[in-house]
Design a protein around this motif. Structure first.
Motif, PDB file in Angstrom:
ATOM      1  N   ALA A   1       3.762   1.123   4.317  1.00  0.00           N
ATOM      2  CA  ALA A   1       2.717   2.134   4.154  1.00  0.00           C
ATOM      3  C   ALA A   1       3.065   3.403   4.921  1.00  0.00           C
ATOM      4  N   LEU A   2       3.492   3.236   6.168  1.00  0.00           N
ATOM      5  CA  LEU A   2       3.858   4.411   6.965  1.00  0.00           C
ATOM      6  C   LEU A   2       5.053   5.137   6.375  1.00  0.00           C
TER       7      LEU A   2
ATOM      8  N   ILE B   1       0.840  -1.204   0.000  1.00  0.00           N
ATOM      9  CA  ILE B   1       0.000   0.000   0.000  1.00  0.00           C
ATOM     10  C   ILE B   1       0.865   1.241   0.000  1.00  0.00           C
TER      11      ILE B   1
ATOM     12  N   ALA C   1       2.576  -2.804   6.842  1.00  0.00           N
ATOM     13  CA  ALA C   1       2.220  -1.523   7.441  1.00  0.00           C
ATOM     14  C   ALA C   1       3.418  -0.593   7.528  1.00  0.00           C
TER      15      ALA C   1
END
Lengths: 325, 285, 401
Positions: A118-119, A61, A115
């Protein structure tokens, strides 16, 4: 050697027809209103289709995907205003520069998974925004303004708006074709494998680091061109507009709404979302509701229909899987 | 010379509050591997809570914090059941998007309700002045309260049954389940606790600075930086990370234009993510 | 008797077309920052527009080309964002068929809106757009009502030179086009006045924590603070200056202290001065339109608050459009622009004359600014004009508190 296989695929023709429709519909009766609306829609579709390469195919993502759009805009505007380059050259060279930067950033952050990645993309976007806001050669926080006669090279403001529109439609068409082409290639298979289970893919011989870097860099190019064209049309660019996380979010919503991992899905989702958004833009009570609606849509999709519109269509009518990819 | 020291000390005071803000995020992350992207919205909720309780309803400012934390807890538990429960087992992508979507809804509703007007809760406490510099009473009070709340959290996690259950589930969910711990309820409890911490920190921040509905985004980003610095799932690390960030900000500002500090923060963020994924203050592993 | 009756009836019948042919509408489009950081100032400006529109329509509308036009506004909320401004102005022109435009509020937004108005060839009256660079981008149909940003702090510099020639200045300003333009000009003006700038820094417009900056101001040994930006950051800066007890002799902030709401800061507002495009106490003698005193009275009656310079500017913008259309006797943009280009007038707002040099078309040449200061009188905070001394209504409070 017979004709190429893709000519027999309905999706290919769908893309061609949609692109031609975008190009010719506003020309009928010189419909400037429609052109302005479709121009924004084309940008959303471009962003979503390219974002889909990361989210839908590779399973990463990219929350900060808008950084490519913004940097493409900045490089182009800088080349045009400070060095007098013509638009198309500035847009293409600028986009190439952004792809290169993406490769460099990618080297760093693509080792992160899920994640964390993504961050990190948010960190990259915000960091670039903060940097540009302090970078005086690019106007700092004031940004870059083009004098009104910058449109002279395209034949004056009125004509320039049409030229830019056609260029953007071409970029949109190219994004969809790239998405289609990659999906049906060995590269695409590798990406999908990475998206399913990266470790297993590596064991099976997929050169994951190289593929990830390639797709990250590739997914930067066309949004950068779109950014260059959009900001040239606006005749100004500033950090808050160029690196707007809300816009980034809307691209994600488009991808998920339409069906990540498909070719048509992100385009359809982005288009539908943009139509909804522009209706809300001027509605008195609801002008801020676009975020609520985007959020509710996204939540419903994630919780109940993770495959999005296309996913639902494919499950309901399995035959469409071959026709509408 | 004292100017630099004053700047650093002030940074540490405010940094403690950043640490508190991050504690909620890191707790949820550590217990259920969910990054709560509504964190910023919850901080803003705490800010508005303080505004309505203190400025509108007239409660003494610092007395309003416990009810805000309690309300945050209840809301957090609800939010868990609505958004998070279904996506717990699924790929992290889904839980990320679920909380992200919930955040969009909350901020969208907030903007529709309050616009982007600046709100302020005027709080004045006597400060300490020395040589032309003043440490405002509010900064000092905020740091003291942060320490108190952190202390309470520690006591809860290490000395009470539910607290130990949370730590058990964080360590190994299946083993905890096998040991008869009702994991779903514990997860809801942990989520509620994380949100309560976010709301409490929001209320404290509101005593220091004015805010709008959109202020949460900046503090959420700071919380990410602090969480990453401190190591995921490590509340003590989060507090230390916050203080470290505040210290860094305070040390930098006398020497460079204030607008550069955010660039440095993001560079630090990305570097720590890549090079020290376990965090700088993770002393356990 | 019957004959007179017939004549009267005939006269009435002849006059009927004049009544019937009256009601055409003139659509003026613009965006307002109903939400976002600029909303306080932008809404004040909108009050000015609306008061003008209501008065014009009550008096029968604008007379041009044998017709009377009722003024109609179409407005949208731009949320203080440049991206929305362009979409909305395109919509105003293409969908809502706006014939004339007012600018959005604030220099950055005016510049982005100008691209659209020039692309479609529509006249735009710029109110609330002080930055000079906007007018140097090669426009044909943009007209500035405000005094350009360069002159905002020149009054404060003159005052400091007069009261404390050795004063050290801290220049602390918001990182937005308007404030940066003011800062650039102020640096030169300070140098020419022989005043030293000991601190010179900008902050992001969304900044809420000024403690680090204020510490730096104290560390620099500055006597006077000049700068700020718009309402939210200006008000916060003023409040935190008071909380941190920064020892200064003088503070002039841009825009924020002009708003009546600034008084709600209480003791933190006392002594703060603001460069003002206009104040209710000015004594201009208008060539047309109401006097400043009449305008102030009517505004107070309609909105139950004193007008600030944003409202007065809005009203003046409408008045100038009306004047130009009536003198051109047409609503054709080219003819109205020609009228505006040769206008040399005084209204309640002050002097108005637009630059016709193509390199800076529309730049305001004639309008002057005043410096006002919040002073405590009988326990209440009141805004007084303190500079230039010829127009002053009270003595300068120096040191400011």
């Amino acid at each position: 050697m017979g004709p190429p296989a893709f000519l027999g695929r309905p999706t290919y023709w769908l893309i061609v027809v949609a692109t031609l429709a975008f190009a010719f519909l506003p020309l009928w009766h010189d419909n400037v209103e429609l052109r302005e609306e479709l121009l924004l829609a084309a940008i959303y579709v471009t962003l979503a289709a390219n974002l889909n390469l990361m989210i839908g195919y590779a399973g990463y993502i990219n929350f900060g995907n808008i950084v490519f759009f913004g940097l493409g805009g900045y490089l182009c505007m800088w080349l045009v205003s400070s060095h007098g380059w013509p638009l198309v050259a500035a847009a293409l060279v600028g986009a190439a520069g952004v792809s290169l930067l993406a490769l460099l950033f990618g080297l760093g952050i693509l080792r992160l998974r899920g994640a964390y990645f993504a961050l990190a993309t948010i960190g990259v976007n915000e960091g670039v925004k903060a940097f540009v806001a302090n970078f005086t050669p690019w106007g700092g926080s004031t940004g870059i303004y083009l004098p009104i006669d910058a449109f002279a090279e395209l034949g004056g403001p009125a004509k320039a708006l049409w030229v830019i529109y056609f260029l953007l439609v071409a970029v949109m068409g190219a994004s969809l074709l790239v998405s289609f082409g990659i999906k049906n290639s060995k590269f695409g298979l590798g990406l999908l494998a990475i998206g399913q289970n990266e470790d297993a893919a590596v064991v099976l011989g997929v050169p994951a680091p190289r593929y990830k870097a390639l797709v990250y860099s590739a997914s930067a190019f066309l949004p950068a061109v779109a950014g260059a064209l959009f900001f040239f049309k606006s005749a100004f660019i500033q950090p808050d507009d160029a690196f707007d996380l809300v816009f980034s979010t809307e691209a994600i919503v488009g991808v998920m709404l339409g069906g990540q991992g498909t070719v048509i899905g992100p385009a359809l989702g982005a288009f539908l979302y943009e139509e909804l958004r522009s209706t809300l833009l001027t509605a008195e009570t609801f002008s801020n509701f676009q975020m609520v609606i985007a959020g509710v849509l996204l939540l419903l999709i994630v919780l109940f229909v993770p495959g999005g519109l296309m996913g639902w269509i494919h499950r309901r009518w399995p035959r469409t899987k071959r026709v509408l990819e | 010379m004292f100017g630099i020291l004053a700047s650093i000390l002030d940074g540490v005071l405010v940094g403690a509050v950043y640490g508190l803000a991050a504690m909620g995020l890191t707790l949820i992350w550590g217990v259920m591997n969910v990054i709560n992207l509504t964190h910023g919205a919850m901080i803003v909720a705490g800010m508005f809570g303080l505004y309505y309780l203190a400025s509108v309803a007239g409660l003494p400012v610092y007395a309003a914090i416990p009810p805000i934390a309690l309300a945050g807890f209840c809301f957090g538990v609800c939010l868990y059941w609505v958004s998070v429960h279904r996506v717990i087992g699924r790929p992290p992508l889904m839980s990320l998007l679920a909380t992200f979507a919930a955040n969009l809804v909350l901020i969208g509703l907030g903007t529709a309700a309050w616009g982007t007007v600046l709100f302020n809760v005027p709080v004045s406490l006597p400060g300490i002045s020395h040589g032309g510099y003043t440490f405002t009473g509010t900064h000092m009070m905020a740091a003291v309260l942060t320490a108190a709340i952190a202390g309470l959290l520690y006591l809860f996690l290490y000395r009470t049954r539910p607290g130990k259950a949370i730590r058990a589930v964080a360590g190994n969910r299946e083993a905890a389940e096998l040991n008869g711990i009702p994991t779903t309820q514990v997860l809801a409890l942990a989520f509620g606790l994380g949100v309560a911490l976010a709301c409490a920190s929001g209320a404290l921040i509101a005593t220091l600075f004015p805010f709008t509905v959109l202020s949460g985004a900046a503090y959420q980003l700071k919380s990410f930086v602090v969480t990453v610095l401190g190591g995921l799932g490590n509340p003590a690390g989060a507090l230390l990370g916050g203080v470290a960030l505040g210290l860094l900000e305070g040390a930098m500002t006398p020497f460079m234009p204030v607008s550069w500090t955010s660039i440095v923060e993001f560079v630090v963020f990305v570097i720590v993510l890549i090079a020290f994924p376990a965090g700088l203050f993770n002393f356990r592993r | 008797m019957r004959r007179q009756f017939l004549i009267a009836a005939a006269a009435l019948l002849a006059a009927l077309p004049a009544f019937a042919a009256g009601e055409d509408t003139l659509t003026i489009g613009f965006t307002v920052s109903q939400t976002g950081a600029l909303n306080l100032d932008s809404l004040a400006q909108q009050h000015g527009f609306e008061m003008w529109r209501d008065e014009v329509n009550a008096a029968g509308g604008i007379k041009a080309g044998g017709k009377r036009y009722q003024v109609r506004f179409v407005t949208y909320d731009d949320q203080s964002q440049g991206g929305r401004v362009q979409q909305l102005y395109t919509r105003l022109i293409v969908q809502d068929h706006a014939q004339f435009l007012f600018s959005p509020y604030s220099s950055g937004l005016v510049a982005t809106a100008t691209v659209i108005s020039e692309q479609y060839g529509k006249l735009m009256m710029s109110i609330g757009g002080a930055e000079g660079k906007t007018y140097q981008l090669g426009n044909h149909y943009l007209f500035q009502t405000y005094t350009p940003a360069d002159h905002y702090l020149s009054g404060a510099i003159e005052l400091l030179k007069d009261k404390d020639p050795g004063a050290k200045i801290a220049l602390v300003y918001s990182d937005d086009p308007f404030s940066k333009a003011v800062a650039t000009a102020t640096r030169d003006q300070a140098k020419q006045a022989g005043l030293a700038i000991v601190m010179d820094e900008s902050y992001p417009p969304s900044q809420t924590d000024f403690s680090a900056i204020i510490n730096k101001v104290v560390a620099s040994g500055a006597d006077a603070l000049l700068g700020g930006g718009h309402y939210p950051d200006g008000a916060t800066l003023a409040r935190q200056l008071y909380d941190q007890k920064a020892k200064l002799k003088w503070a002039t902030l841009l825009v924020a202290p002009d708003s009546p709401q600034f008084a709600s800061l209480g003791p933190a507002a006392q002594g703060i001065s603001v460069p003002s495009q206009w104040a209710p106490q000015v004594t201009y003698k208008p060539d047309f339109g109401p006097t400043p005193a009449e305008f102030t009275k009517r505004f107070q009656a309609k909105y139950n608050m004193a007008p600030g310079y944003h409202a007065a500017g809005g009203y003046a913008g409408g008045l100038l459009f009306q004047r130009a259309i009536e003198r051109a006797d047409s609503i054709d943009p080219a003819k109205v622009a020609a009228e505006l280009n040769q206008m040399k007038a005084t209204t309640l707002w002050g002097g108005t004359q637009f630059s016709t040099d193509p390199k800076s078309h529309g730049l305001q040449l004639a309008h002057q600014m005043v410096l006002t200061q919040w002073q405590m009188q009988g326990g209440k905070l009141v805004k007084e004009v303190i500079w230039p001394t010829s127009a002053a209504t009270a003595k300068i409070a120096f040191p400011y508190r």
